[in-house]
Design a protein around this motif. Structure first.
Motif, PDB file in Angstrom:
ATOM      1  N   GLY A 150       0.866  -1.187   0.000  1.00 18.89           N
ATOM      2  CA  GLY A 150       0.000   0.000   0.000  1.00 18.89           C
ATOM      3  C   GLY A 150       0.895   1.226   0.000  1.00 18.89           C
ATOM      4  N   ILE A 151       0.507   2.232  -0.771  1.00 19.09           N
ATOM      5  CA  ILE A 151       1.327   3.458  -0.808  1.00 19.09           C
ATOM      6  C   ILE A 151       0.539   4.604  -0.188  1.00 19.09           C
ATOM      7  CG2 ILE A 151       2.635   5.055  -2.266  1.00 19.09           C
ATOM      8  CD1 ILE A 151       2.462   2.976  -4.522  1.00 19.09           C
ATOM      9  N   ILE A 152       1.084   5.170   0.877  1.00 22.69           N
ATOM     10  CA  ILE A 152       0.511   6.412   1.412  1.00 22.69           C
ATOM     11  C   ILE A 152       1.407   7.525   0.869  1.00 22.69           C
ATOM     12  CG2 ILE A 152      -0.029   7.752   3.490  1.00 22.69           C
ATOM     13  CD1 ILE A 152      -1.766   5.219   3.223  1.00 22.69           C
ATOM     14  N   PRO A 153       0.879   8.325  -0.068  1.00 23.76           N
ATOM     15  CA  PRO A 153       1.753   9.280  -0.754  1.00 23.76           C
ATOM     16  C   PRO A 153       2.241  10.390   0.168  1.00 23.76           C
ATOM     17  CG  PRO A 153      -0.528   9.666  -1.365  1.00 23.76           C
ATOM     18  CD  PRO A 153      -0.527   8.428  -0.512  1.00 23.76           C
ATOM     19  N   ALA A 154       3.574  10.523   0.239  1.00 24.65           N
ATOM     20  CA  ALA A 154       4.168  11.601   1.038  1.00 24.65           C
ATOM     21  C   ALA A 154       5.532  11.914   0.433  1.00 24.65           C
ATOM     22  CB  ALA A 154       4.299  11.165   2.505  1.00 24.65           C
ATOM     23  N   GLY A 155       5.586  11.890  -0.909  1.00 16.48           N
ATOM     24  CA  GLY A 155       6.857  12.119  -1.592  1.00 16.48           C
ATOM     25  C   GLY A 155       6.804  13.361  -2.449  1.00 16.48           C
TER      26      GLY A 155
END
Ligand SMILES: Nc1ncnc2c1ncn2[C@@H]1O[C@H](COP(=O)(O)OP(=O)(O)OP(=O)(O)O)[C@@H](O)[C@H]1O
Ligand SMILES: CCCCCCCCCCCCC/C=C/[C@@H](O)[C@H](CO)NC(C)=O
Ligand SMILES: [Ca+2]
Length: 502
Positions: A192-197
Motif C-alpha cells: 500500500g502506498i501512502i503518498p508523502a513524496g
C-alpha cells in the motif's frame, strides 16, 4: 447493499466498520424522541466517493427503540464484514520521515493511523532511519505474518519496499536475481502506498489521485491491483526493478542534478528540470527491443487503462496458462529483435502511464498497469523549441507522440548501449575520449553527446548506462484498483453524513 440517506447505496465491500453508538444526553432529549423510551443506535462508517477519485470516510447513524433489533443489525453487518476476505488485518508500515515535504510521520499519525484503528487493522510501524532501512528490514522480518506492507513516502520509498519484498520472495524461493532470464516468483503480499513524496507517480497512476486518506481507504477495503515490474540487468548482474519510469537522457539528467538539491524538497525537480532543458544534451546509442505481440493494446490507443481493464485481464489469463504449462513456455530469446541507432534527447520506458500531479495524463497515457509490456518512447535530437513543445504535451490533452522526432513502441524487453560504451569497449585504452567527454560536460552550451547520461529508475539512479530490461507481467500487487471511470452521477456521492431511522 446498505441504503444510506437519499437513495444512496453503499456496497458492503465499501463499509469501513460498524460500531455501537452511545447516545449522549443531548441526542436522547432532542425533539420527538423526548417522549420515547431508551434509544439504541449503531454507526456505519463507509467510503464516500468524491470528485477526482478522492475517497473520504463518512458515517451514518441508525437509531432504534428495540435493543435486540439493533444488536441483530450490528451482528449481521459485522459478519458480512468478516466475510470480506481480501481485507488486511495486520500490516507492516514503513515511514520515510524525510520524503517530499518531510510530512510522512505527521500524515501517517493524523490521517492514516486513526482509519486503520477504526477498521481494526493492527500495525507494526517502522520509522526509517536511513536509506535502505526498509529494504534491509524486509529481508530480516517474518513477512509472511503480514497481509501487506505499507510505505509512507514517495516513489523512491515505494521502490525500496518493492525491492525488499520481491528480493525476499526470490531468495526464499531459491531464484537467482542476477539471472536476467530467470522466471521470477510472483509476490502476493500487497503493498500500500501512502503518498508523502515529491512526485508520487506510482500512487497517482494506480489510484487517480495523490491523497493519503484515499490510499488508506483503498488499503482498508482490501483492493488488489496487479502490477508489471521490469528487471534491469547489466552483464548478468541485477541492478534494479522498475515499475514506473526508466528514463535516460532528459529524466536521468534531471534526477542526477536534483539529488544534490534534496534540501529544496519537491521544488528540486522544477529547478533541475529547467536547467536540464536549457543544457539540451543529446546522447548517441543503440536500442534493441522485442515488440510485445501478446498484448491487445497499442501506445496510440485513445482509451486508457481503467479499473477492471480487459487488456490487463487478458494478460492475466495468458499468464495463468503459461504457469499451467510452463514446460511449453515460449522462449523469449526466439522472438525477433528490432534495432534502432540514433541520437536521443530522451529515452523513456514506462510500465504504466506515469501520471502524476505535474503530468495528469502521464508520459504514455495508454500504457497499462498489468499487461506485461512497457512503452518505449524515443525522443530524437530536435531543436530546443520542438523539445519544449513535446514537454508541454506532458501537461495537456494533446497527443504526445504526434511529432516526427518521437517514436513509441510497446515492448516486452529491450537493451540499450550508449555509443560511448560501445567505443570504450572497442578501445578501452582511449582515455582521450573520456577526457574530452569531461570537457564537454563542463561546457553545457556545447550540447555534445560524448558523455553518458544516467538512467532514472523510479527516481533512483543506476550505475550503468548499458542495460538489459525485461518486463515481468503482474509480478507484484498493490492495495489499489486502478483508476476508476469517472462516476456520471457524482451528486449521488456527495451526501453528507446523516442519521437514519431503522
Ligand atoms: N530515514 C531516511 N533517511 C534518509 N533517506 C531515507 C530515509 N528513509 C528512506 N530514505 C530514502 O529516501 C529516498 C527518497 O524518498 P521518497 O521517495 O520517500 O521521497 P522523494 O524522493 O521526495 O519522492 P519521489 O520519489 O516521489 O520523488 C528513498 O530512495 C529512500 O531510500
Ligand atoms: C515546460 C514544461 C515542462 C513540463 C514538464 C512536465 C514534467 C512531468 C514530470 C513527469 C514525471 C513522471 C515520471 C515519474 C518519475 C518518477 O519515477 C521520479 C521519482 O519520483 N520522478 C522524477 C521527476 O524523475
Ligand atoms: Ca504495463
Amino acid at each position: 447493499m446498505l441504503p444510506v440517506p437519499e437513495n444512496c447505496f453503499v456496497p458492503i465491500s465499501e463499509i469501513i466498520s460498524v460500531e455501537e453508538t452511545e447516545l449522549n444526553k443531548k441526542q436522547r432529549n432532542i425533539g420527538k424522541w423526548q417522549k420515547m423510551t431508551k434509544l439504541h443506535a449503531f454507526t456505519v462508517y463507509y467510503v464516500k466517493k468524491a470528485r477526482n477519485h478522492r475517497w473520504r470516510c463518512s458515517d451514518v447513524t441508525f437509531w432504534c427503540v428495540d435493543e435486540h433489533l439493533c444488536n441483530q443489525w450490528i451482528q449481521a453487518l459485522k459478519e458480512l464484514l468478516e466475510m470480506q476476505k481480501s481485507r488486511p488485518k495486520q500490516l507492516l508500515v514503513y515511514i520515510n520521515p524525510y520524503g517530499g515535504k518531510r510530512q510522512g510521520k505527521r500524515i501517517y499519525e493524523q490521517k492514516v493511523a486513526p482509519l486503520f484503528s477504526l477498521a481494526s487493522i493492527s500495525t507494526d510501524v517502522v520509522i526509517t532511519e536511513h536509506a535502505n532501512h526498509a529494504k534491509d528490514n524486509l529481508f530480516e522480518v517474518n513477512i509472511y505474518k503480514y497481509d501487506g506492507v505499507v510505505c509512507v513516502g514517495g516513489d523512491g520509498m515505494f521502490s525500496e519496499v518493492m525491492h525488499g519484498l520481491i528480493g525476499r520472495i526470490q531468495k526464499d524461493s531459491g531464484i537467482d536475481q542476477n539471472n536476467p532470464k530467470a522466471s521470477l516468483v510472483q509476490c502476493n503480499i500487497r503493498i500500500g502506498i501512502i503518498p508523502a513524496g515529491s512526485t508520487d507517480c506510482i500512487c497517482y497512476s494506480t489510484v487517480g489521485i495523490s491523497d493519503p486518506v484515499t490510499s488508506a481507504l483503498h488499503i482498508i477495503v482490501g483492493d488488489c491491483q496487479p502490477l508489471d515490474v521490469s528487471s534491469v540487468h547489466h552483464n548478468n548482474m541485477f541492478l534494479k526493478y522498475s515499475v514506473s519510469l526508466l528514463g535516460y537522457g532528459f529524466y536521468g539528467d534531471i534526477l542526477k542534478d536534483s539529488e544534490k538539491k534534496r534540501w529544496m524538497g519537491p521544488m528540486r525537480y522544477d529547478y533541475s528540470g529547467f536547467k536540464t532543458f536549457l543544457s539540451h544534451h543529446y546522447y548517441e546509442g543503440t536500442i534493441a527491443y522485442q515488440p510485445a505481440k501478446h498484448t491487445l493494446g497499442s501506445p496510440r490507443d485513445k482509451d486508457s487503462c481503467r479499473t477492471g481493464c480487459y487488456i490487463c485481464k487478458k494478460s492475466e489469463q495468458q499468464l495463468a496458462e503459461q504457469h499451467k504449462d510452463c514446460g511449453l513456455k515460449h522462449e523469449e530469446g526466439e522472438e525477433e529483435w528490432k534495432v534502432i541507432k540514433g541520437k536521443f534527447l530522451a529515452i523513456n520506458a514506462v510500465n504504466m502511464s506515469c501520471a502524476c500531479p505535474r503530468s495528469p495524463k502521464g508520459l504514455s497515457p495508454a500504457a497499462h498497469l498489468a499487461d506485461g509490456s512497457a512503452d518505449l518512447i524515443l525522443v530524437r535530437k530536435c531543436s530546443r523549441f520542438d523539445f519544449l513543445r513535446y514537454l508541454v504535451r506532458h501537461t495537456n490533452q494533446d497527443d504526445q507522440f504526434d511529432f516526427p522526432f518521437v517514436d513509441v513502441y510497446r515492448v516486452k524487453s529491450f537493451q540499450f548501449t550508449s555509443k560511448l560504451s560501445e567505443d570504450n569497449e572497442s578501445n578501452v585504452m582511449d582515455i582521450g575520449k573520456k577526457r574530452f567527454g569531461q570537457f564537454c560536460r563542463d561546457h553545457p552550451a556545447c550540447c555534445c553527446n560524448i558523455v553518458n547520461s544516467t538512467w532514472n529508475c523510479d527516481g533512483e539512479t543506476l550505475d550503468s548506462s548499458a542495460i538489459e530490461v525485461r518486463v515481468h507481467c503482474q509480478l507484484m500487487k498493490l492495495f489499489a484498483r486502478g483508476i476508476e471511470e469517472n462516476c456520471k452521477d457524482e451528486a449521488a456521492y456527495s451526501q453528507n453524513s446523516a442519521e437514519q431511522l431503522l
